[in-house]
Design a protein around this motif. Structure first.
Motif, PDB file in Angstrom:
ATOM      1  N   LEU A  72      -6.139  -1.298  31.125  1.00 11.13           N
ATOM      2  CA  LEU A  72      -7.897  -1.241  30.147  1.00 11.13           C
ATOM      3  C   LEU A  72      -8.370  -1.502  30.769  1.00 11.13           C
ATOM      4  CD1 LEU A  72      -8.255  -1.019  27.153  1.00 11.13           C
ATOM      5  CD2 LEU A  72      -9.013  -4.220  27.279  1.00 11.13           C
ATOM      6  N   VAL A  89      -7.377  -5.953  32.954  1.00 15.41           N
ATOM      7  CA  VAL A  89      -8.182  -5.463  32.250  1.00 15.41           C
ATOM      8  C   VAL A  89      -9.597  -4.850  33.391  1.00 15.41           C
ATOM      9  CG1 VAL A  89      -9.806  -6.007  30.266  1.00 15.41           C
ATOM     10  CG2 VAL A  89      -8.010  -6.885  30.145  1.00 15.41           C
ATOM     11  N   LEU A 139      -2.068   0.186  22.208  1.00 14.92           N
ATOM     12  CA  LEU A 139      -2.072   0.671  23.538  1.00 14.92           C
ATOM     13  C   LEU A 139      -1.625   1.842  24.277  1.00 14.92           C
ATOM     14  CD1 LEU A 139      -1.690  -2.823  26.324  1.00 14.92           C
ATOM     15  CD2 LEU A 139      -3.420  -1.041  26.377  1.00 14.92           C
ATOM     16  N   PRO A 192      -6.777   3.084  28.056  1.00 10.53           N
ATOM     17  CA  PRO A 192      -7.649   2.995  26.965  1.00 10.53           C
ATOM     18  C   PRO A 192      -8.966   2.597  27.622  1.00 10.53           C
ATOM     19  CG  PRO A 192      -5.244   2.179  26.694  1.00 10.53           C
ATOM     20  CD  PRO A 192      -5.574   2.382  28.232  1.00 10.53           C
ATOM     21  N   SER A 193      -9.540   2.269  26.461  1.00 10.35           N
ATOM     22  CA  SER A 193     -11.218   1.409  27.134  1.00 10.35           C
ATOM     23  C   SER A 193     -12.048   1.405  25.905  1.00 10.35           C
ATOM     24  CB  SER A 193     -12.130   3.024  27.505  1.00 10.35           C
ATOM     25  OG  SER A 193     -12.340   3.759  27.329  1.00 10.35           O
TER      26      SER A 193
END
Length: 368
Positions: A263, A189, A336, A282-283
């Motif tokens: 992420l 992350v 995700l 993904p964010s």
């Protein structure tokens, strides 16, 4: 081909220009580049580090209300235009590319007065003041979002996406893992607040530090921004720092680390979003409220509506809220995967090549 690049102030203007330059060097043998910026902007450090010749002019932006400073700005613009003409005559470019920021004003205007074809690139949904002004002189306006076209009525508008998307696809994912000392395939992350860092985001991350260890299979990479790094380090001395956290002031290999990330938590600058969608990452997006026309919220909302991101307004941000969102996404493989697919559908990986094709067209048109 001989190309002048100009854009400055923040990474959001600088990195698209560099992406165009790198693509030109790759696609067109014998290409020569010159970057014109200011000595006070980040470009004065970033561009020479990229081994691209750099020259500077002095310019500042207009205040939004009448003031004596605006009179001085007009005088600086005239002086910077004269300096730009001198640099352009010396370098003899085939085309000039402007990607936003105050410095683009005198450079693109000077090029237009000299009869040199110009292309300006708008990264955000809502155009900045400089690009709105320059659109009357540019031969082509390239936009990152289709919705931006309506702001440039009567001009030759080309929907290209953001050229940063093309460059990030060439990043070495394995090198990203290696630079962090994380085994290949580990779940990362990545948290960062733009090229300068973001105080509100940094504070939220510090607040959630005690609970990061509960996601032991996740590596957290926290990029504070150089101006905040020492302050954050002082705060960490009185806290238990989890083993799965890496704290850095800046990432010089951002593209490589992005490519390795599962992420991303960040601001919603246009260049960042272009890279995220190109890679299908993904964010969680926290738009900066301190930008012209609130353009970062407009940028983030598009990804959120498409299902590629979660948007958290800064006034709603807290360590507890952020950790909850991270946990909800990272503990759901299905979510995700869905966010990744949604991000990919928004990406435009051929962006830089589209711009290079247009530059070649403009250069050929000039020669006729």
């Amino acid at each position: 081909m001989r190309i002048v690049l100009t854009g400055g102030g923040t990474g959001g203007h600088i990195y698209p220009a560099l992406a165009v330059g790198k693509q030109a060097l790759q696609d067109i043998p014998g290409t020569s580049l010159l970057y014109i910026g200011t000595t006070k902007g980040l470009e004065s450090r970033i561009v020479p580090a990229a081994n691209i010749p750099f020259e500077a002019v002095e310019i500042t932006g207009f205040k939004r209300k009448l003031s004596l400073e605006n009179v001085k700005t007009v005088l600086r613009f005239l002086k910077a235009t004269s300096r730009s003409k001198e640099l352009l005559r010396r370098f003899k470019p085939d085309v000039v590319v402007g990607t936003g920021g105050y410095v683009c004003g005198p450079v693109v205007y000077a090029a237009a007065r000299l009869g040199i074809p110009t292309l300006i690139h708008e990264q955000n949904v809502i155009p900045g003041l400089t690009n709105q002004f320059l659109s009357r002189y540019a031969k082509t306006v390239a936009v990152s979002f289709e919705d931006s076209a309506s702001h440039f009525t009567g001009k030759h508008v080309l929907f290209t996406g953001n050229p940063c998307a093309t460059q990030v696809l060439q990043a070495d994912r394995a090198a990203g893992y290696a630079s962090l000392g994380i085994r290949p395939g580990g779940r990362i992350v990545l948290i960062f607040g733009g090229s300068r860092g973001a105080r509100a985001l940094n504070e939220a991350v510090v607040d959630m530090l005690p609970a990061l260890g509960t996601l032991a299979d996740v590596h957290f990479v926290f990029v504070t921004g150089e101006s905040y790094y020492e302050t954050i380090q002082q705060q960490l001395k009185s806290r238990a720092v989890p083993a799965n956290l890496v704290v850095l002031p800046y990432l010089h290999n951002m593209a490589q680390v992005l490519a390795a990330s599962s992420l991303v938590v960040s601001r919603s600058g246009a260049s960042t979003l272009a890279e995220l969608t190109a890679l299908g990452i993904p964010s969680i997006l926290i738009p900066s409220p301190n930008v012209t026309n609130n353009h970062q919220e407009h940028n983030a909302r598009g990804l959120a509506v498409a299902g590629a991101a979660e948007m958290v307004l800064e006034k709603e941000l807290s360590g507890e809220r952020l950790l909850g969102d991270i946990r909800a996404i990272m503990t759901s493989p299905e979510r995700l995967a869905a966010m990744k697919q949604a991000a990919l559908t928004l990406g435009k990986p051929e962006s830089a090549s589209l711009i290079i094709n247009e530059l070649q067209r403009l250069a050929q048109q000039r020669q006729r």
